[in-house]
Design an enzyme around this catalytic site. Structure first.
Site, short mmCIF file in Angstrom:
data_model
loop_
_atom_site.label_atom_id
_atom_site.label_comp_id
_atom_site.label_asym_id
_atom_site.label_seq_id
_atom_site.Cartn_x
_atom_site.Cartn_y
_atom_site.Cartn_z
N ASN A 10 0.87 -1.19 0.00
CA ASN A 10 0.00 0.00 0.00
C ASN A 10 0.90 1.24 0.00
O ASN A 10 1.50 1.57 1.01
CB ASN A 10 -0.88 -0.05 1.26
CG ASN A 10 -1.71 1.21 1.45
OD1 ASN A 10 -1.82 2.03 0.55
ND2 ASN A 10 -2.28 1.36 2.64
N TRP A 11 0.97 1.88 -1.15
CA TRP A 11 1.88 3.04 -1.29
C TRP A 11 1.32 4.32 -0.67
O TRP A 11 2.02 5.32 -0.60
CB TRP A 11 2.22 3.27 -2.76
CG TRP A 11 3.12 2.24 -3.36
CD1 TRP A 11 3.62 1.12 -2.75
CD2 TRP A 11 3.66 2.23 -4.70
NE1 TRP A 11 4.43 0.42 -3.62
CE2 TRP A 11 4.47 1.08 -4.81
CE3 TRP A 11 3.52 3.07 -5.79
CZ2 TRP A 11 5.14 0.75 -5.99
CZ3 TRP A 11 4.19 2.76 -6.96
CH2 TRP A 11 4.99 1.62 -7.06
N LYS A 12 0.06 4.31 -0.32
CA LYS A 12 -0.60 5.50 0.25
C LYS A 12 -0.38 6.71 -0.68
O LYS A 12 -0.29 6.54 -1.90
CB LYS A 12 -0.11 5.74 1.68
CG LYS A 12 -0.20 4.46 2.52
CD LYS A 12 0.01 4.64 3.97
CE LYS A 12 -0.11 3.29 4.66
NZ LYS A 12 -0.03 3.37 6.10
N HIS A 95 -9.45 1.07 5.37
CA HIS A 95 -8.13 1.25 5.99
C HIS A 95 -8.28 2.22 7.16
O HIS A 95 -9.08 3.16 7.09
CB HIS A 95 -7.15 1.80 4.95
CG HIS A 95 -5.74 1.81 5.47
ND1 HIS A 95 -5.28 2.78 6.32
CD2 HIS A 95 -4.71 0.95 5.28
CE1 HIS A 95 -4.02 2.52 6.63
NE2 HIS A 95 -3.65 1.42 6.01
N GLU A 97 -6.67 4.67 8.13
CA GLU A 97 -6.49 6.09 7.79
C GLU A 97 -7.77 6.65 7.16
O GLU A 97 -8.10 7.82 7.35
CB GLU A 97 -5.28 6.26 6.86
CG GLU A 97 -3.97 6.07 7.63
CD GLU A 97 -2.82 5.48 6.84
OE1 GLU A 97 -2.84 5.52 5.61
OE2 GLU A 97 -1.88 4.96 7.49
N GLU A 167 -5.03 -4.97 10.87
CA GLU A 167 -3.99 -3.96 11.03
C GLU A 167 -4.22 -3.19 12.33
O GLU A 167 -5.02 -2.24 12.37
CB GLU A 167 -4.04 -2.97 9.86
CG GLU A 167 -3.83 -3.61 8.51
CD GLU A 167 -3.31 -2.61 7.50
OE1 GLU A 167 -2.21 -2.80 6.99
OE2 GLU A 167 -4.01 -1.61 7.23
N GLY A 173 2.73 2.26 10.68
CA GLY A 173 3.68 3.37 10.48
C GLY A 173 4.43 3.79 11.72
O GLY A 173 5.09 4.82 11.74
N SER A 213 3.73 -2.05 10.35
CA SER A 213 5.19 -2.07 10.54
C SER A 213 5.83 -3.41 10.22
O SER A 213 6.79 -3.82 10.87
CB SER A 213 5.56 -1.60 11.95
OG SER A 213 5.16 -0.26 12.13
N GLY A 234 2.93 -1.24 4.24
CA GLY A 234 2.90 0.19 3.92
C GLY A 234 4.31 0.69 3.63
O GLY A 234 4.84 0.51 2.54
N GLY A 235 4.94 1.29 4.64
CA GLY A 235 6.24 1.94 4.47
C GLY A 235 7.26 1.08 3.74
O GLY A 235 7.94 1.55 2.81
P1 PGA Z 1 2.95 0.23 7.60
O1 PGA Z 1 1.49 0.44 7.01
O2 PGA Z 1 3.51 -1.05 7.03
O3 PGA Z 1 3.73 1.44 7.17
O4 PGA Z 1 2.82 0.17 9.08
C1 PGA Z 1 0.61 -0.65 6.80
C2 PGA Z 1 -0.68 -0.13 6.23
O5 PGA Z 1 -1.08 0.98 6.55
O6 PGA Z 1 -1.33 -0.83 5.42
#
Ligand code: PGA
Length: 250
Positions: A10-12, A95, A97, A167, A173, A213, A234-235
């Protein structure tokens, strides 16, 4: 039936088109070709262009969000039909966010899942507790409510294509990962909830991904958990080497 193994990135809201294409090409060219389903969720504006690049790679693409509406006067929104029409096969729904910054409700998330299913987009439905909920030991009921409130509005025979991502919000993050024990406990709990609201077959066959993470150092231990079928990254998916190393952890 053996559950599918899936790694999704997930590149956001990161990378301009040039940087995104560079990253995608590096990931596509250096990743192994194997039975693992590998998905990239770039910003939706790149999906059309990416759909021609992924054809020659062992990758699928998806959107990070879609509208709960079919079509019409909803300025700025993108429908599931539009997303599917440019070659995407998956869509993230709910998600944390989206829930936290855009106040998405369970009712909206049910509608988004329905729009995805109507357009043959596979939804990855995200659930997870916040830090205060974990600290007050209410994580199991929180996740149960998130699943029940959304999935009870979907007809049972339509539920099977859906994927779940657990998650924990406190791990997203932050560099703080849930322990393999915490992950396994929650994934097993999710299967029990799924069994109660759908059927044993669905609960046993639905892939459940872990996200929060996840990195090359901890992926192997997390993916070794019995009820973990992959990761939503994510990251670490913004770094080709790290993302490929996570894929190789399976
Ligand atoms: P993260 O994000 O790996 O940076 O913690 C995961 C996500 O939001 O899907």
């Amino acid at each position: 039936m053996k559950r599918k193994k899936i790694i999704a990135g997930n590149w956001k809201m990161n990378n301009n088109l040039t940087d995104a294409k560079f990253l995608a090409n590096k990931i596509f060219s250096d990743s192994p070709q194997n039975e693992i389903i590998k998905i990239i969720f770039p910003p939706v504006i790149y999906l059309h262009e990416f759909s021609s690049i992924v054809k020659s790679a062992d990758f699928k693409i998806g959107a990070q969000n879609c509208s709960q509406f079919k079509n019409g006067a909803y300025t700025g929104e993108l429908s599931a039909e539009m997303i599917a029409s440019v070659g995407a096969e998956y869509c993230l729904v709910g998600h944390s966010e989206r829930r936290n910054y855009f106040f998405e409700t369970s009712k909206q998330l049910s509608e988004k899942i329905k729009r995805c299913l109507e357009n043959n987009l596979i939804p990855i439905f995200c659930v997870g507790e916040k830090l205060d909920e974990r600290e007050s030991n209410t994580q199991f009921s929180v996740v149960e409510n998130q699943l029940t409130e959304v999935l009870m509005n979907i007809k049972i025979h339509e539920i099977l294509p859906i994927l779940i991502a657990y998650e924990p919000v406190w791990a997203i993050g932050t560099g703080e990962t849930a322990t393999p024990k915490q992950v396994q406990e929650m994934h097993a709990h999710i299967r029990t909830v799924l069994k109660n609201i759908t059927s044993e077959t669905i609960s046993l066959n639905m892939p459940i991904l872990y996200g929060g993470s996840c990195n090359p150092q901890n992926a192997k231990e997390i993916f070794a958990c019995k009820d973990v079928d992959g990761g939503l990254i994510g990251g670490a998916s913004l770094n080709a080497q790290d993302f490929i190393s996570i894929i190789n952890s399976f």
